[in-house]
Design an enzyme around this catalytic site. Structure first.
Site, PDB file in Angstrom:
ATOM      1  N   LYS A 112      -4.779   7.296   1.448  1.00 51.08           N
ATOM      2  CA  LYS A 112      -4.532   8.174   2.598  1.00 51.08           C
ATOM      3  C   LYS A 112      -4.471   9.654   2.192  1.00 51.08           C
ATOM      4  O   LYS A 112      -5.071  10.489   2.847  1.00 51.08           O
ATOM      5  CB  LYS A 112      -3.197   7.812   3.282  1.00 51.08           C
ATOM      6  CG  LYS A 112      -3.159   6.411   3.859  1.00 51.08           C
ATOM      7  CD  LYS A 112      -1.889   6.180   4.677  1.00 51.08           C
ATOM      8  CE  LYS A 112      -0.594   6.251   3.886  1.00 51.08           C
ATOM      9  NZ  LYS A 112      -0.438   5.187   2.870  1.00 51.08           N
ATOM     10  N   ARG A 114       5.501   5.249  10.573  1.00 55.84           N
ATOM     11  CA  ARG A 114       5.635   4.057   9.735  1.00 55.84           C
ATOM     12  C   ARG A 114       6.487   2.983  10.401  1.00 55.84           C
ATOM     13  O   ARG A 114       6.706   1.933   9.806  1.00 55.84           O
ATOM     14  CB  ARG A 114       6.279   4.428   8.405  1.00 55.84           C
ATOM     15  CG  ARG A 114       5.279   4.608   7.242  1.00 55.84           C
ATOM     16  CD  ARG A 114       6.081   5.111   6.060  1.00 55.84           C
ATOM     17  NE  ARG A 114       5.515   4.823   4.776  1.00 55.84           N
ATOM     18  CZ  ARG A 114       4.892   5.720   4.003  1.00 55.84           C
ATOM     19  NH1 ARG A 114       4.689   6.932   4.432  1.00 55.84           N
ATOM     20  NH2 ARG A 114       4.478   5.379   2.799  1.00 55.84           N
ATOM     21  N   ARG A 164      -1.972   5.543 -10.862  1.00 53.00           N
ATOM     22  CA  ARG A 164      -1.483   6.844 -10.385  1.00 53.00           C
ATOM     23  C   ARG A 164      -0.145   7.182 -11.048  1.00 53.00           C
ATOM     24  O   ARG A 164       0.121   8.340 -11.361  1.00 53.00           O
ATOM     25  CB  ARG A 164      -1.334   6.794  -8.860  1.00 53.00           C
ATOM     26  CG  ARG A 164      -0.953   8.120  -8.236  1.00 53.00           C
ATOM     27  CD  ARG A 164      -1.053   8.095  -6.730  1.00 53.00           C
ATOM     28  NE  ARG A 164       0.092   7.453  -6.106  1.00 53.00           N
ATOM     29  CZ  ARG A 164       0.201   7.225  -4.789  1.00 53.00           C
ATOM     30  NH1 ARG A 164      -0.791   7.541  -3.976  1.00 53.00           N
ATOM     31  NH2 ARG A 164       1.277   6.656  -4.286  1.00 53.00           N
ATOM     32  N   ARG A 217       5.712  10.224 -10.133  1.00 52.80           N
ATOM     33  CA  ARG A 217       6.472   9.580  -9.050  1.00 52.80           C
ATOM     34  C   ARG A 217       7.138   8.313  -9.558  1.00 52.80           C
ATOM     35  O   ARG A 217       6.455   7.368  -9.970  1.00 52.80           O
ATOM     36  CB  ARG A 217       5.536   9.225  -7.882  1.00 52.80           C
ATOM     37  CG  ARG A 217       5.119  10.413  -7.069  1.00 52.80           C
ATOM     38  CD  ARG A 217       4.189  10.026  -5.945  1.00 52.80           C
ATOM     39  NE  ARG A 217       4.716   8.982  -5.061  1.00 52.80           N
ATOM     40  CZ  ARG A 217       4.147   8.622  -3.929  1.00 52.80           C
ATOM     41  NH1 ARG A 217       3.033   9.228  -3.531  1.00 52.80           N
ATOM     42  NH2 ARG A 217       4.674   7.671  -3.196  1.00 52.80           N
ATOM     43  N   ARG A 269       7.404  -1.772  -1.765  1.00 52.15           N
ATOM     44  CA  ARG A 269       6.762  -0.828  -0.835  1.00 52.15           C
ATOM     45  C   ARG A 269       5.679  -1.544  -0.026  1.00 52.15           C
ATOM     46  O   ARG A 269       5.514  -1.282   1.167  1.00 52.15           O
ATOM     47  CB  ARG A 269       6.152   0.348  -1.609  1.00 52.15           C
ATOM     48  CG  ARG A 269       7.219   1.287  -2.160  1.00 52.15           C
ATOM     49  CD  ARG A 269       6.648   2.236  -3.195  1.00 52.15           C
ATOM     50  NE  ARG A 269       5.698   3.179  -2.637  1.00 52.15           N
ATOM     51  CZ  ARG A 269       4.823   3.850  -3.350  1.00 52.15           C
ATOM     52  NH1 ARG A 269       4.747   3.684  -4.668  1.00 52.15           N
ATOM     53  NH2 ARG A 269       4.003   4.695  -2.772  1.00 52.15           N
TER      54      ARG A 269
HETATM   55  P1  AMP Z   1       4.167   8.203   0.572  1.00 46.87           P
HETATM   56  O1  AMP Z   1       3.941   9.445  -0.210  1.00 46.87           O
HETATM   57  O2  AMP Z   1       3.554   8.270   1.952  1.00 46.87           O
HETATM   58  O3  AMP Z   1       3.773   6.966  -0.185  1.00 46.87           O
HETATM   59  O4  AMP Z   1       5.727   8.102   0.826  1.00 46.87           O
HETATM   60  C1  AMP Z   1       6.645   7.948  -0.261  1.00 46.87           C
HETATM   61  C2  AMP Z   1       7.957   7.426   0.262  1.00 46.87           C
HETATM   62  O5  AMP Z   1       8.528   8.376   1.178  1.00 46.87           O
HETATM   63  C3  AMP Z   1       7.888   6.123   1.057  1.00 46.87           C
HETATM   64  O6  AMP Z   1       7.890   4.986   0.211  1.00 46.87           O
HETATM   65  C4  AMP Z   1       9.146   6.224   1.900  1.00 46.87           C
HETATM   66  O7  AMP Z   1      10.294   5.940   1.136  1.00 46.87           O
HETATM   67  C5  AMP Z   1       9.192   7.708   2.232  1.00 46.87           C
HETATM   68  N1  AMP Z   1       8.457   7.986   3.486  1.00 46.87           N
HETATM   69  C6  AMP Z   1       7.302   8.685   3.638  1.00 46.87           C
HETATM   70  N2  AMP Z   1       6.930   8.732   4.917  1.00 46.87           N
HETATM   71  C7  AMP Z   1       7.872   8.042   5.620  1.00 46.87           C
HETATM   72  C8  AMP Z   1       8.042   7.700   6.979  1.00 46.87           C
HETATM   73  N3  AMP Z   1       7.144   8.082   7.907  1.00 46.87           N
HETATM   74  N4  AMP Z   1       9.126   6.959   7.324  1.00 46.87           N
HETATM   75  C9  AMP Z   1      10.049   6.584   6.412  1.00 46.87           C
HETATM   76  N5  AMP Z   1       9.934   6.843   5.102  1.00 46.87           N
HETATM   77  C10 AMP Z   1       8.865   7.572   4.699  1.00 46.87           C
END
Ligand code: AMP
Length: 189
Positions: free
Chosen positions: A14, A89, A128, A134, A146
Site C-alpha cells: 500500500k 481499518r 522490510r 520498524r 497483524r
Molecule cells: P501500517 O504502517 O499501516 O502498517 O500501520 C502500522 C501500525 O499502526 C498498525 O499495525 C496499527 O497498530 C497502527 N495503525 C495504522 N493505521 C491504523 C488504523 N487506521 N487504525 C488503527 N491502527 C492503525
C-alpha cells in the site's frame, strides 16, 4: 475530485503504491501508520499511547485514530483529492470517514484492495524489517498477529464499501510497475 482508499493486509504494498498514485494523480497521501510513527518519533502523548498497541501488532483505538485522520485532512482544504493508506481499518472508522467526507461535500471514488497471499506477506515484511527500523516488522509472531487482526477487524471494510459498489480487488503480486499499472487502469475505469 478523486478520493481513493488503498486497502490490503500489512505488506501488500500500500505505501509504495500510494506514493506513486499520489504523484501521478496529484493527491494528498495520508498514511495513518506514518502519522503514528511520526508521533512516536517525537515522543508525543499520542505517540506514546499508539506505541503500546503498534508494538504488539494491535490496532490503535478508533477514538484516537479517527481524530488524527480528520485533523490531517483538515490541514489540506486545497486538496485535489486524497489517497488513504491504512485507513479505514474498522467498520467504525469507515462510518466516521463517510461522515467526514459528507461534511466536506466529498465522496469516496473507490476502494482498491491489493490481494497478496499470507506466505508472500510474511516474506515481504521480514525483508522490510531488515532495513525499516520498524519493531513490528521483525518478530514473526507480531507479523502473524497483524495479519490475523487484518482478517478479523479490517477485512469487513471491503464488504462495507462493496455494498456501495466501490470495492475492487487488484492482484498484488508482480513488479511494482505491473501492480501500479493495474491500479491506474482501475482508477481510470
Ligand atoms: P501500517 O504502517 O499501516 O502498517 O500501520 C502500522 C501500525 O499502526 C498498525 O499495525 C496499527 O497498530 C497502527 N495503525 C495504522 N493505521 C491504523 C488504523 N487506521 N487504525 C488503527 N491502527 C492503525
Amino acid at each position: 475530485m478523486t478520493n481513493i482508499i488503498l486497502f490490503g493486509p500489512p505488506g501488500s504494498g500500500k505505501g509504495t503504491q500510494a506514493t506513486k498514485l499520489a504523484e501521478k494523480y496529484n493527491l494528498i497521501h495520508i498514511s495513518t501508520g506514518d502519522l503514528f510513527r511520526y508521533e512516536m518519533g517525537n515522543d508525543t502523548p499520542l505517540g506514546l499511547e499508539a506505541k503500546s498497541f503498534i508494538d504488539k501488532g494491535e490496532l490503535v483505538p478508533d477514538s484516537v485514530t479517527i481524530g488524527m485522520l480528520e485533523n490531517k485532512m483538515n490541514k489540506h482544504p486545497e486538496a485535489n483529492g486524497f489517497i488513504l493508506d491504512g485507513f479505514p481499518r474498522t467498520i467504525k472508522q469507515s462510518e466516521a470517514l463517510d461522515e467526514i467526507f459528507a461534511n466536506k461535500n466529498m465522496a469516496i471514488s473507490a476502494l482498491l484492495s491489493l490481494d497478496v497471499n499470507k506466505e508472500e506477506l510474511v516474506k515481504r515484511l521480514l525483508e522490510r524489517g531488515k532495513t525499516s527500523g520498524r519493531a513490528d516488522d521483525v518478530d514473526p509472531e507480531i507479523i502473524s498477529n497483524r495479519i490475523s487482526v487484518y482478517h478479523e477487524q479490517t477485512a469487513p471494510v471491503y464488504n462495507y464499501y462493496d455494498k456501495k459498489d466501490l470495492s475492487k480487488t487488484i492482484d498484488g503480486i508482480g513488479s511494482i510497475e505491473e501492480i501500479f499499472d493495474r491500479l491506474c487502469n482501475a482508477i481510470s475505469a
